[in-house]
Write an enzyme that holds these catalytic residues in place. Structure first.
Site, mmCIF file in Angstrom:
data_model
loop_
_atom_site.group_PDB
_atom_site.id
_atom_site.type_symbol
_atom_site.label_atom_id
_atom_site.label_comp_id
_atom_site.label_asym_id
_atom_site.label_seq_id
_atom_site.Cartn_x
_atom_site.Cartn_y
_atom_site.Cartn_z
ATOM 1 N N TYR A 138 -59.797 -27.943 16.015
ATOM 2 C CA TYR A 138 -61.168 -28.439 16.163
ATOM 3 C C TYR A 138 -62.120 -27.732 15.187
ATOM 4 O O TYR A 138 -63.307 -27.601 15.447
ATOM 5 C CB TYR A 138 -61.682 -28.201 17.588
ATOM 6 C CG TYR A 138 -61.060 -29.068 18.665
ATOM 7 C CD1 TYR A 138 -59.689 -29.275 18.742
ATOM 8 C CD2 TYR A 138 -61.858 -29.662 19.642
ATOM 9 C CE1 TYR A 138 -59.119 -30.033 19.743
ATOM 10 C CE2 TYR A 138 -61.297 -30.434 20.652
ATOM 11 C CZ TYR A 138 -59.928 -30.615 20.702
ATOM 12 O OH TYR A 138 -59.377 -31.365 21.702
ATOM 13 N N LYS A 189 -46.288 -23.164 18.336
ATOM 14 C CA LYS A 189 -45.503 -24.250 17.745
ATOM 15 C C LYS A 189 -45.076 -23.784 16.359
ATOM 16 O O LYS A 189 -45.085 -24.554 15.382
ATOM 17 C CB LYS A 189 -46.354 -25.538 17.693
ATOM 18 C CG LYS A 189 -45.583 -26.798 17.365
ATOM 19 C CD LYS A 189 -44.545 -27.184 18.400
ATOM 20 C CE LYS A 189 -43.619 -28.275 17.873
ATOM 21 N NZ LYS A 189 -42.477 -28.544 18.754
ATOM 22 N N ASP A 222 -44.107 -27.820 23.535
ATOM 23 C CA ASP A 222 -43.354 -28.931 24.159
ATOM 24 C C ASP A 222 -42.544 -28.433 25.352
ATOM 25 O O ASP A 222 -42.562 -29.029 26.428
ATOM 26 C CB ASP A 222 -42.461 -29.634 23.114
ATOM 27 C CG ASP A 222 -41.750 -28.669 22.195
ATOM 28 O OD1 ASP A 222 -42.212 -27.516 22.061
ATOM 29 O OD2 ASP A 222 -40.716 -29.033 21.612
ATOM 30 N N ASP A 246 -56.015 -27.837 25.378
ATOM 31 C CA ASP A 246 -56.733 -28.992 25.904
ATOM 32 C C ASP A 246 -55.753 -29.903 26.644
ATOM 33 O O ASP A 246 -56.000 -30.335 27.777
ATOM 34 C CB ASP A 246 -57.391 -29.750 24.742
ATOM 35 C CG ASP A 246 -58.243 -30.904 25.224
ATOM 36 O OD1 ASP A 246 -58.910 -30.750 26.260
ATOM 37 O OD2 ASP A 246 -58.246 -31.961 24.559
ATOM 38 N N ASP A 250 -55.212 -30.419 31.018
ATOM 39 C CA ASP A 250 -55.283 -31.680 31.766
ATOM 40 C C ASP A 250 -54.029 -31.840 32.624
ATOM 41 O O ASP A 250 -54.092 -32.297 33.770
ATOM 42 C CB ASP A 250 -55.414 -32.879 30.817
ATOM 43 C CG ASP A 250 -56.869 -33.332 30.689
ATOM 44 O OD1 ASP A 250 -57.754 -32.472 30.808
ATOM 45 O OD2 ASP A 250 -57.112 -34.541 30.480
#
Ligand code: ATP
Length: 364
Positions: A138, A189, A222, A246, A250
């Site tokens: 971001y 990652k 993942d 983010d 959720d």
């Protein structure tokens, strides 16, 4: 009497319903002779402001926020305005402008909530996700050229700085050290993203040396999704990049029962600027104006705000009232398969606070 200046930014959609509900709860707390008081200032920024002024908030808006002790935010999002405008023009502008670099998202299954994981006991899921909140995916770096032509090119650059990575890792290790299990999972990652994420891992290993009391491990993002579902009890504090966290939060909110419950704090740990607290749900235009939005995420956010202000006992009282509400089947809103209204839940939480307040709060 300790008084706090609180900025209220309801924003869009159900933000306009849950933030006033949050204010009502804070007023109930102050009215219950708890030794604290609030001076609220409301800001009408968001989609309607954009339609009238061409911007989500005024240019000098950040200045108006700097003098506040904390901010209670609703949500930004409007079906008539592109999402990147609503997000960048308000929430990200405030988070980046006030250097709220640590986004903190606690997740637990509150009493009475029917969470979707059948084999998960309530005590198995007690996490705090720390999201890097000012850079990474971001960062805003990138560009778009030759728009509309076949040769169009577009690029979003995930920009990570050593200083930015180190401060969020340090915050996460410190938070992990303060929790009973003293355990941190660093999400990464670095198998696929071989530059910034490798630096992310290296910085984590370096910071870890300053926290020998914290047990930590590394998990690919993942694999992390599967671990959250299959082995929730193996996790406690979690740190991840802006985008990864983010997504994970959720998932965490859904695993804890509903998007309508989960809170978050955008924290400026050095306290140079005010921090901002908000429910993690969005503007939910599908249920807007019907008085059925679940205000619990906002109440929990208000409790986080009180904690941040040093009012731990007041925060505990709000959470006690919230847990009493979630435990009562008559007080479930429609996202929890109930029929209660925002007003009914709010009144019940306020009444619980009023009834529980018999002694003055301990000073922080
Ligand atoms: P945005 O675009 O602003 O992120 P959204 O409407 O796409 O918002 P969310 O608001 O995050 O997404 O939530 C998705 C759905 O979950 C909503 O459409 C709504 O039906 C439900 N929901 C979210 N928050 C609540 C809440 N507090 N109370 C009840 N239902 C909710």
């Amino acid at each position: 009497m300790r008084r706090y200046r609180i900025a209220l930014i309801p924003g869009d959609g159900i933000g306009k319903e849950v933030v006033p509900a949050g204010r009502q709860v804070l007023e109930a707390l102050a009215g219950a002779e708890n030794g604290i008081g609030f001076d609220f200032e409301s800001f009408d920024w968001g989609g309607d402001y954009y339609r009238a002024h061409g911007a989500m908030m005024p240019e000098e808006g950040l200045e108006a926020l700097r003098s506040q002790d904390a901010i209670l935010f609703g949500s930004a999002g409007d079906p008539g305005i592109p999402d990147h405008i609503t997000l960048w023009g308000l929430r990200l502008k405030i988070c980046q402008g006030l250097d709220q670099y640590a986004n903190v998202r606690p997740t637990r299954i509150l009493p009475g909530i029917d969470a979707p994981l059948k084999r998960c006991r309530t005590e198995d899921l007690d996490w705090v996700i720390v999201r890097e909140n000012t850079e990474g995916e971001y960062s805003g770096a990138g560009g778009r050229v030759h728009q509309g032509f076949p040769i169009e090119a577009a690029m979003d650059v995930s920009l990570m700085t050593r200083a930015g990575v180190e401060r969020i890792q340090r915050y996460a290790f410190r938070l992990a050290a303060s929790r009973p299990r003293k355990q941190l999972t660093v999400v990464t990652k670095s198998n696929a993203q071989r530059h910034a994420m490798v630096m992310w891992d290296e910085v984590a290993a370096g910071v870890a040396r300053d926290f020998p009391e914290v047990t930590w491990d590394k998990e690919l993002v993942d694999a992390m999704t599967a671990r959250m579902v299959n082995r929730p009890a193996s996790l406690d504090t979690i740190v991840a990049t802006n985008l990864q966290a983010d997504v994970l939060s959720d998932l965490a909110a859904a695993l804890a029962g509903s998007l309508g419950i989960a809170p978050t704090g955008n924290i400026n740990p050095e306290r140079v600027f005010p921090s901002m607290f908000e429910p993690i749900h969005g503007s939910a235009f599908d249920i807007m104006g019907r008085g059925v939005a679940n205000p619990i995420g906002t109440f929990w956010s208000a409790a986080m705000m009180l904690d941040h202000l040093g009012e731990a006992e007041a925060a505990r009282r709000v959470m006690e009232a919230v847990e009493a509400a979630t435990a009562d089947p008559k007080l479930r809103t429609r996202d929890l398969s109930g029929a209660a209204t925002t007003a009914e839940v709010t009144e019940a939480v306020c009444a619980h606070i009023a009834a529980a307040a018999r002694r003055p709060l301990a000073t922080a």
